[in-house]
Design an enzyme around this catalytic site. Structure first.
Site, PDB file in Angstrom:
ATOM      1  N   HIS A  25       5.797 -39.396 -23.491  1.00  0.00           N
ATOM      2  CA  HIS A  25       6.948 -39.354 -22.592  1.00  0.00           C
ATOM      3  C   HIS A  25       8.078 -38.505 -23.174  1.00  0.00           C
ATOM      4  O   HIS A  25       8.671 -37.666 -22.477  1.00  0.00           O
ATOM      5  CB  HIS A  25       7.466 -40.763 -22.311  1.00  0.00           C
ATOM      6  CG  HIS A  25       8.840 -40.751 -21.706  1.00  0.00           C
ATOM      7  ND1 HIS A  25       9.057 -40.468 -20.376  1.00  0.00           N
ATOM      8  CD2 HIS A  25      10.067 -40.929 -22.278  1.00  0.00           C
ATOM      9  CE1 HIS A  25      10.365 -40.482 -20.143  1.00  0.00           C
ATOM     10  NE2 HIS A  25      10.993 -40.755 -21.276  1.00  0.00           N
ATOM     11  N   CYS A  61       5.081 -42.817 -17.476  1.00  0.00           N
ATOM     12  CA  CYS A  61       5.957 -43.190 -16.361  1.00  0.00           C
ATOM     13  C   CYS A  61       5.202 -43.365 -15.051  1.00  0.00           C
ATOM     14  O   CYS A  61       5.581 -44.198 -14.224  1.00  0.00           O
ATOM     15  CB  CYS A  61       7.056 -42.142 -16.195  1.00  0.00           C
ATOM     16  SG  CYS A  61       8.263 -42.142 -17.548  1.00  0.00           S
ATOM     17  N   ASP A  69       6.264 -23.424 -40.800  1.00  0.00           N
ATOM     18  CA  ASP A  69       7.384 -23.476 -41.724  1.00  0.00           C
ATOM     19  C   ASP A  69       6.862 -23.089 -43.107  1.00  0.00           C
ATOM     20  O   ASP A  69       5.755 -23.468 -43.490  1.00  0.00           O
ATOM     21  CB  ASP A  69       7.956 -24.904 -41.730  1.00  0.00           C
ATOM     22  CG  ASP A  69       9.289 -24.999 -42.433  1.00  0.00           C
ATOM     23  OD1 ASP A  69       9.651 -24.048 -43.157  1.00  0.00           O
ATOM     24  OD2 ASP A  69       9.974 -26.016 -42.283  1.00  0.00           O
ATOM     25  N   CYS A  91       5.189 -38.095 -16.305  1.00  0.00           N
ATOM     26  CA  CYS A  91       4.204 -38.182 -17.383  1.00  0.00           C
ATOM     27  C   CYS A  91       3.333 -39.424 -17.191  1.00  0.00           C
ATOM     28  O   CYS A  91       3.627 -40.290 -16.367  1.00  0.00           O
ATOM     29  CB  CYS A  91       4.897 -38.224 -18.743  1.00  0.00           C
ATOM     30  SG  CYS A  91       5.620 -39.831 -19.184  1.00  0.00           S
ATOM     31  N   ASP A 129      12.722 -26.652 -32.894  1.00  0.00           N
ATOM     32  CA  ASP A 129      11.721 -27.655 -33.290  1.00  0.00           C
ATOM     33  C   ASP A 129      12.460 -28.842 -33.855  1.00  0.00           C
ATOM     34  O   ASP A 129      13.567 -28.696 -34.390  1.00  0.00           O
ATOM     35  CB  ASP A 129      10.764 -27.100 -34.353  1.00  0.00           C
ATOM     36  CG  ASP A 129      11.388 -27.160 -35.750  1.00  0.00           C
ATOM     37  OD1 ASP A 129      11.070 -28.094 -36.511  1.00  0.00           O
ATOM     38  OD2 ASP A 129      12.228 -26.280 -36.085  1.00  0.00           O
ATOM     39  N   CYS A 141      10.540 -38.755 -14.221  1.00  0.00           N
ATOM     40  CA  CYS A 141       9.480 -38.235 -15.078  1.00  0.00           C
ATOM     41  C   CYS A 141       8.116 -38.560 -14.474  1.00  0.00           C
ATOM     42  O   CYS A 141       7.894 -39.667 -13.977  1.00  0.00           O
ATOM     43  CB  CYS A 141       9.588 -38.852 -16.471  1.00  0.00           C
ATOM     44  SG  CYS A 141       8.342 -38.260 -17.640  1.00  0.00           S
TER      45      CYS A 141
END
Length: 380
Positions: free
Chosen positions: A337, A311, A94, A308, A268, A306
């Site tokens: 997560h 999880c 940015d 991840c 984003d 999920c």
């Protein structure tokens, strides 16, 4: 250095939604894509290995924050932002315009640029289209953003028009300063508030200048979702169909899905990381507050869909315990997560475009978000 030209190739289109591949000097990125925000060279509460494990293909850095600390020259001396933060993939930076405009009384704006006092120690700095572009070059940003003004809303049509036209003059100066390199890009930023005529004027001005990609700025700043979508409906048709389109600072899963369906490719937002640090989990059934006492005895994972680390290895009870105990690991696991959920959502949307059934998938996603948390018998 690679000889690859920065470009975007379209794989499929379903109504206005596009699936594609962004080709850059630092690797390819599947679009639609979500960029985790690494403002000061770190995605908060995450190692870059953890960010990679979520499936992220590109991350975001920020000119304003990095120029203040540790300084663009130092990062350049140490091998550039990729090496500095251990991210070999593409980085979009940015320009710093939004952050500077947020300083209010700490900044002075004129045609040349913005003079401001650092929020860290009060030191005086100046950012111009030229210096912002130079700093992003020192950082070795894969995608450089042109310097713009993002005016506070609400504002009068005349005020927004004046600001937008100055941003277009700044965009031309940014483009002249940009050093073209194989696989690198600079994006122009469409401004104009929620005024249709100004958005069209801005898009047409940027098209005349010519950029490798086009961003839409100045949205998701408090306006209703409906107004954001209406602005996209007006603006997107005026952006080149063969270039990537980036909606800055967006957003919620619902915002991103609706924006993809209007032709946006890149996003984003700090939401998933900020939420991870404050106990809020994004799931395929909406959001959960992991600080709530209802999780004290809950053996279930945050989201059964999920895989991840949070999880697959831990229960809701454990995540809740970490937040009650103010343990850093709670923020780390929940941030992981949330980013994994955002990346999985992008992959789901991408596949639906390839399969030409995005409208059906969108209905399914909205229905699931509206169902609320799983009932106990749904887990068995």
């Amino acid at each position: 250095m690679t000889s690859l030209k920065f470009h975007w190739t379209q794989q499929a289109q379903d109504h206005k939604a596009r699936a594609g591949i962004l080709h850059t000097a630092h690797g390819d990125v599947i679009t639609p894509t979500f960029m985790p925000v690494g403002t000061v060279g770190t995605v908060k509460a995450m190692t870059m290995d953890a960010v990679r494990s979520t499936g992220a293909g590109i991350v975001l850095g920020n000119t304003y924050h990095l120029m203040l600390r540790p300084g663009a020259e130092l990062i350049h001396e140490l091998g550039g932002l990729h090496k500095f933060m251990d991210w070999s993939g593409p980085i979009l930076t940015d320009s710093g315009g939004f952050q500077v405009m947020s300083l209010g009384a700490l900044r002075k704006l004129n045609e040349e640029g913005v003079t401001f006092r650092s929020h860290i120690d009060g030191s005086t700095y100046k950012l111009t289209p030229e210096s912002s572009t130079d700093i992003q070059y020192l950082l070795d940003a894969t995608i450089t953003m042109c310097f713009d003004e993002c005016p506070a809303l609400p504002a009068s049509h005349d005020t927004i028009a004046s600001s937008m036209r100055m941003s277009m003059r700044w965009a031309e100066r940014s483009r002249k300063r940009f050093k073209t390199r194989p696989g690198y890009a600079q994006f122009g930023i469409v401004q104009g508030g929620i005024e249709p005529d100004l958005r069209i004027e801005s898009a047409e001005a940027l098209n005349k200048i010519g950029f490798e990609g086009y961003a839409i700025g100045g949205l998701a700043v408090g306006e209703p979702q409906e107004q954001m979508f209406e602005t996209l409906d007006v603006t997107v048709p005026y952006l080149p169909s063969d270039k990537p389109r980036y909606l800055m600072g967006v957003g919620t899963p619902q915002d991103m899905l609706g924006s993809v369906m209007r032709g946006i490719d890149m996003f984003d937002c700090v939401m998933p990381t900020r939420a991870g640090r404050t106990g809020r989990a994004y799931t395929s059934r909406g959001t959960l507050n992991m600080k709530n006492a209802c999780h004290i005895h809950d053996r279930r994972p945050i989201d059964p869909e999920c895989d991840c680390l949070a999880c697959s290895k831990h229960s809701r009870a454990y995540i809740h315990h970490l937040f009650r105990s103010k343990e850093i690991l709670g923020a780390m696991l929940l941030t992981l997560h949330n980013l994994a959920y955002y990346q999985r959502l992008m992959r789901t949307i991408h596949q639906a475009i390839l399969d030409q059934n995005l409208e059906e998938k969108a209905t399914e996603l909205h229905n699931d978000w509206n169902k609320g948390d799983w009932k106990l018998d749904e887990w068995n």
